[in-house]
Design an enzyme around this catalytic site. Structure first.
Site, short mmCIF file in Angstrom:
data_model
loop_
_atom_site.label_atom_id
_atom_site.label_comp_id
_atom_site.label_asym_id
_atom_site.label_seq_id
_atom_site.Cartn_x
_atom_site.Cartn_y
_atom_site.Cartn_z
N ASN A 1 13.91 4.30 -6.00
CA ASN A 1 15.15 3.74 -5.46
C ASN A 1 15.01 2.30 -4.97
OD1 ASN A 1 17.87 3.95 -3.95
ND2 ASN A 1 16.39 3.47 -2.31
N SER B 1 21.96 0.81 -12.22
CA SER B 1 23.21 0.26 -11.68
C SER B 1 24.19 0.11 -12.84
CB SER B 1 22.94 -1.11 -11.07
OG SER B 1 24.16 -1.79 -10.83
N ILE C 1 28.46 0.40 -4.02
CA ILE C 1 28.15 1.29 -2.91
C ILE C 1 27.99 0.43 -1.66
CG2 ILE C 1 26.61 3.12 -2.06
CD1 ILE C 1 27.96 3.74 -4.81
N TYR D 1 18.87 -9.30 -11.93
CA TYR D 1 19.12 -7.92 -11.46
C TYR D 1 19.57 -7.03 -12.63
CZ TYR D 1 21.20 -4.24 -8.49
OH TYR D 1 21.51 -3.04 -7.88
N ALA E 1 19.08 -7.45 -15.83
CA ALA E 1 17.98 -7.21 -16.78
C ALA E 1 17.02 -6.15 -16.23
CB ALA E 1 17.23 -8.52 -17.04
N SER E 2 16.76 -6.20 -14.93
CA SER E 2 15.84 -5.20 -14.34
C SER E 2 16.45 -3.81 -14.42
CB SER E 2 15.50 -5.56 -12.89
OG SER E 2 16.60 -5.35 -12.02
N LYS E 3 17.75 -3.72 -14.18
CA LYS E 3 18.41 -2.40 -14.17
C LYS E 3 18.61 -1.86 -15.59
CE LYS E 3 18.68 -1.94 -9.72
NZ LYS E 3 17.87 -0.90 -9.06
P1 NAP Z 1 19.34 -1.75 0.71
O1 NAP Z 1 20.35 -1.24 1.68
O2 NAP Z 1 19.09 -3.22 0.63
O3 NAP Z 1 17.95 -0.98 0.96
C1 NAP Z 1 16.84 -1.29 0.16
C2 NAP Z 1 15.68 -0.38 0.52
O4 NAP Z 1 14.59 -0.69 -0.36
C3 NAP Z 1 15.17 -0.59 1.94
O5 NAP Z 1 14.72 0.64 2.44
C4 NAP Z 1 13.98 -1.54 1.73
O6 NAP Z 1 12.97 -1.44 2.73
C5 NAP Z 1 13.45 -1.00 0.42
N1 NAP Z 1 12.61 -1.95 -0.31
C6 NAP Z 1 12.90 -3.23 -0.69
N2 NAP Z 1 11.87 -3.76 -1.35
C7 NAP Z 1 10.90 -2.80 -1.40
C8 NAP Z 1 9.59 -2.73 -1.94
N3 NAP Z 1 9.05 -3.79 -2.58
N4 NAP Z 1 8.88 -1.61 -1.79
C9 NAP Z 1 9.39 -0.53 -1.12
N5 NAP Z 1 10.63 -0.52 -0.60
C10 NAP Z 1 11.37 -1.64 -0.74
O7 NAP Z 1 19.71 -1.32 -0.80
P2 NAP Z 1 20.70 -0.16 -1.32
O8 NAP Z 1 22.06 -0.75 -1.44
O9 NAP Z 1 20.51 1.07 -0.57
O10 NAP Z 1 20.16 0.02 -2.83
C11 NAP Z 1 19.22 1.03 -3.17
C12 NAP Z 1 19.04 1.04 -4.67
O11 NAP Z 1 20.31 1.28 -5.29
C13 NAP Z 1 18.53 -0.28 -5.24
O12 NAP Z 1 17.67 -0.02 -6.33
C14 NAP Z 1 19.79 -0.95 -5.73
O13 NAP Z 1 19.54 -1.88 -6.75
C15 NAP Z 1 20.58 0.24 -6.23
N6 NAP Z 1 22.01 0.01 -6.31
C16 NAP Z 1 22.73 -0.33 -5.21
C17 NAP Z 1 24.10 -0.55 -5.35
C18 NAP Z 1 24.96 -0.92 -4.17
O14 NAP Z 1 26.14 -1.21 -4.41
N7 NAP Z 1 24.48 -0.91 -2.95
C19 NAP Z 1 24.71 -0.42 -6.59
C20 NAP Z 1 23.94 -0.08 -7.69
C21 NAP Z 1 22.58 0.15 -7.54
P3 NAP Z 1 12.99 -2.40 4.07
O15 NAP Z 1 14.09 -1.83 4.95
O16 NAP Z 1 11.64 -2.23 4.65
O17 NAP Z 1 13.31 -3.77 3.58
#
Ligand code: NAP
Length: 248
Positions: A91, A143, A189, A156, A158-160
């Site tokens: 995640n 995503s 989200i 982003y 490209a990674s996804k």
């Molecule tokens: P978020 O609120 O920014 O939380 C990111 C989490 O990842 C935090 O727990 C952070 O830890 C951790 N993290 C960051 N870099 C890391 C690393 N190198 N190693 C281990 N942990 C790491 O993000 P989110 O919105 O929950 O997103 C979670 C996932 O869903 C991501 O892959 C994101 O791309 C994907 N996503 C999100 C959305 C959206 O709309 N939010 C949409 C599509 C996909 P710290 O707290 O220690 O920094």
């Protein structure tokens, strides 16, 4: 009967946001949860306390998912402490948005490492344990942006998108050993990741979604739970959107 009773799960990046939502639901469904984070020590301890207070087994590890050696160390520590690994949720993810014209090499590399290489690192690390067990479920957080692209997010996106190819390949390689691999593609989200956007942009996203709201971490967690549990035992190699109808 709880859906994840007796199962051990690793969730990367669960100190907040979607990962935290997944940890909450997994604990409620009886899983033992190991989660990682990189900087939020206080939030990680708070989550351990909150979800552990009613007998839930949960432990946070400060471990950078983009680092190959740290990923292996994390998996070794979890296998030693909990004896097995049934579920891996890749995640952890970050954004470093910019138009391609202004994007730095660092912004490209950082996003590819944290979002995509982390999936390789953790999947490689759990493989041996899952192969021995002859079972496992790997869920990669992609995503909708990985499916259709987005201006200002070429790194982003490209990674996804890379995660989708990785997911389907792993599903083909490991299917004969009863190890499943699927991708979740969330839409918009509302988490700290999206807090970086201005309110007008956020409202614009909400208005364009058929269900007329942003998603919650719980919305994504429900799908992740389904893919982690035996309810999806004949589902592998799939990309499932959880996006309020954003992509059809
Ligand atoms: P978020 O609120 O920014 O939380 C990111 C989490 O990842 C935090 O727990 C952070 O830890 C951790 N993290 C960051 N870099 C890391 C690393 N190198 N190693 C281990 N942990 C790491 O993000 P989110 O919105 O929950 O997103 C979670 C996932 O869903 C991501 O892959 C994101 O791309 C994907 N996503 C999100 C959305 C959206 O709309 N939010 C949409 C599509 C996909 P710290 O707290 O220690 O920094």
């Amino acid at each position: 009967m709880k859906l994840l009773e007796g199962k051990v799960a690793i969730i990367t990046g669960a100190s907040r946001g979607i990962g935290k939502g997944i940890a909450e639901l997994f604990i409620a469904q009886g899983a033992t949860v190991a989660f990682s984070y990189v900087s939020s020590d206080d939030k990680a301890r708070a989550l351990e306390n909150e979800l552990g207070k009613d007998g839930g087994v949960i432990k946070g590890f400060k471990s950078d998912a983009s680092d190959f050696n740290q990923a292996q160390e994390l998996v070794d520590a979890v296998a030693n402490e909990f004896g097995r690994i049934d579920i891996l949720v890749n995640n952890a993810g970050i954004t470093r948005d910019n138009l391609l014209m202004r994007m730095t090499e660092e912004a490209w590399d950082e996003v590819m490492h944290v979002n995509l290489k982390s999936c390789f690192n953790l999947t490689k690390a759990v493989m041996r344990t899952m192969l021995k067990q002859r079972s496992g479920s790997i869920i990669n957080m992609s995503s909708v942006v990985g499916v259709q692209g987005n201006a200002g997010q070429s790194n982003y996106s490209a990674s996804k998108a890379g995660i989708l190819g990785f997911t389907k390949s792993v599903a083909q390689e490991l299917g004969s050993r009863n190890i499943r691999c699927n991708a979740v593609a969330p839409g918009f989200i509302e988490t700290e990741m999206t807090d970086a956007l201005d309110e007008q942009t956020v409202q614009g996203w909400r208005d364009a979604i058929p269900l007329k709201r942003g998603g919650t971490p719980e919305d994504v967690a429900q799908l992740t739970l389904f893919l982690a549990s035996d309810m999806s035992s004949y589902i592998t190699g799939q990309v499932i959107n959880v996006d309020g109808g954003m992509l059809m």
